[in-house]
Motif scaffolding. Structure first.
Motif, short mmCIF file in Angstrom:
data_model
loop_
_atom_site.label_atom_id
_atom_site.label_comp_id
_atom_site.label_asym_id
_atom_site.label_seq_id
_atom_site.Cartn_x
_atom_site.Cartn_y
_atom_site.Cartn_z
N ILE A 77 0.84 -1.20 0.00
CA ILE A 77 0.00 0.00 0.00
C ILE A 77 0.88 1.25 0.00
O ILE A 77 0.63 2.19 -0.77
CB ILE A 77 -0.96 0.00 1.21
CG1 ILE A 77 -1.99 -1.14 1.08
CG2 ILE A 77 -1.66 1.35 1.33
CD1 ILE A 77 -2.80 -1.39 2.34
N ALA A 78 1.91 1.27 0.84
CA ALA A 78 2.80 2.44 0.92
C ALA A 78 3.43 2.75 -0.43
O ALA A 78 3.61 3.92 -0.79
CB ALA A 78 3.88 2.20 1.97
N SER A 79 3.74 1.72 -1.20
CA SER A 79 4.38 1.94 -2.50
C SER A 79 3.39 2.37 -3.58
O SER A 79 3.80 2.87 -4.62
CB SER A 79 5.11 0.67 -2.95
OG SER A 79 4.19 -0.33 -3.33
N GLN A 80 2.09 2.19 -3.32
CA GLN A 80 1.08 2.49 -4.34
C GLN A 80 0.38 3.82 -4.15
O GLN A 80 -0.18 4.35 -5.10
CB GLN A 80 0.03 1.38 -4.39
CG GLN A 80 0.57 0.07 -4.90
CD GLN A 80 -0.45 -1.04 -4.82
OE1 GLN A 80 -1.39 -0.98 -4.04
NE2 GLN A 80 -0.28 -2.05 -5.64
N VAL A 81 0.37 4.37 -2.95
CA VAL A 81 -0.35 5.62 -2.74
C VAL A 81 0.52 6.82 -3.12
O VAL A 81 1.74 6.78 -2.95
CB VAL A 81 -0.87 5.77 -1.28
CG1 VAL A 81 -1.91 4.73 -0.96
CG2 VAL A 81 0.25 5.73 -0.28
N GLN A 82 -0.12 7.84 -3.64
CA GLN A 82 0.56 9.06 -4.06
C GLN A 82 0.89 9.96 -2.88
O GLN A 82 1.91 10.62 -2.88
CB GLN A 82 -0.34 9.83 -5.03
CG GLN A 82 -0.60 9.11 -6.32
CD GLN A 82 0.57 9.30 -7.27
OE1 GLN A 82 0.84 10.40 -7.66
NE2 GLN A 82 1.27 8.23 -7.57
N ASN A 83 0.02 9.99 -1.91
CA ASN A 83 0.15 10.89 -0.76
C ASN A 83 1.30 10.41 0.13
O ASN A 83 1.26 9.31 0.69
CB ASN A 83 -1.19 10.91 -0.01
CG ASN A 83 -1.18 11.84 1.17
OD1 ASN A 83 -0.35 11.71 2.07
ND2 ASN A 83 -2.13 12.76 1.19
N GLN A 84 2.30 11.26 0.27
CA GLN A 84 3.50 10.89 1.03
C GLN A 84 3.20 10.63 2.50
O GLN A 84 3.76 9.73 3.10
CB GLN A 84 4.56 12.00 0.89
CG GLN A 84 5.93 11.58 1.30
CD GLN A 84 6.50 10.47 0.43
OE1 GLN A 84 6.09 10.26 -0.71
NE2 GLN A 84 7.44 9.74 0.96
N GLN A 85 2.30 11.40 3.08
CA GLN A 85 1.96 11.21 4.49
C GLN A 85 1.28 9.85 4.71
O GLN A 85 1.61 9.14 5.65
CB GLN A 85 1.06 12.34 4.98
CG GLN A 85 0.76 12.24 6.46
CD GLN A 85 -0.12 13.39 6.96
OE1 GLN A 85 -0.82 14.02 6.18
NE2 GLN A 85 -0.07 13.64 8.25
#
Length: 148
Positions: free
Chosen positions: A114-122
């Motif tokens: 999930i962390a690698s797929q979301v655009q939002n850095q936070q």
């Protein structure tokens, strides 16, 4: 070569990846929700105050993750995540600890994905932090298993 950052808003073909990531975030939210209730029961079954306090500390992390992920889902969809009730609670402390080790270890790759797929850095950073917490939880439960 010109590189255009991946953006869900600018590409009609991006609805599918966004829907997939939202399903994974919804799964993570439900897993955290179930873990909160599971660890509440596991703490009640703990044979010592030391184990009980360790489990309650892990439970606090799961509450934090639940809030982070729910907020992320809401930021991405403007909706609240669907929550599934019906948690299978542990019948014994020993079995619960062993199942917890497995569950915590299996969660880490999902959170990294999930962390690698979301655009939002936070949002990405929160999933990476939660993955690190889950790894730590697996170690704590492994130590408990060795002590029972």
């Amino acid at each position: 070569m010109y590189y255009q950052p991946f953006s869900y808003e600018n590409n009609a073909h991006d609805a599918r990846p966004l829907q997939q990531v939202l399903r994974e975030i919804a799964k993570a939210i439900n897993d955290e929700f179930q873990a909160i209730h599971y660890y509440t029961r596991l703490a009640e079954l703990a044979p010592s105050n030391q184990f009980r306090q360790m489990i309650l500390g892990i439970r606090q992390d799961e509450i934090k993750h639940f809030h982070w992920f729910s907020r992320a889902y809401h930021e991405l969809t403007s909706k609240y995540p669907p929550i599934t009730l019906g948690v299978q609670l542990p019948g014994s402390f020993k079995r619960g600890v062993h199942d917890s080790i497995k569950d915590e270890q299996e969660t880490v790759p999902l959170y990294h994905k999930i962390a690698s797929q979301v655009q939002n850095q936070q949002i990405s950073q929160r999933f990476l932090r939660a993955a690190a917490d889950e790894q730590r939880h697996a170690q704590i439960f492994s130590q408990m298993a060795a002590g029972i």
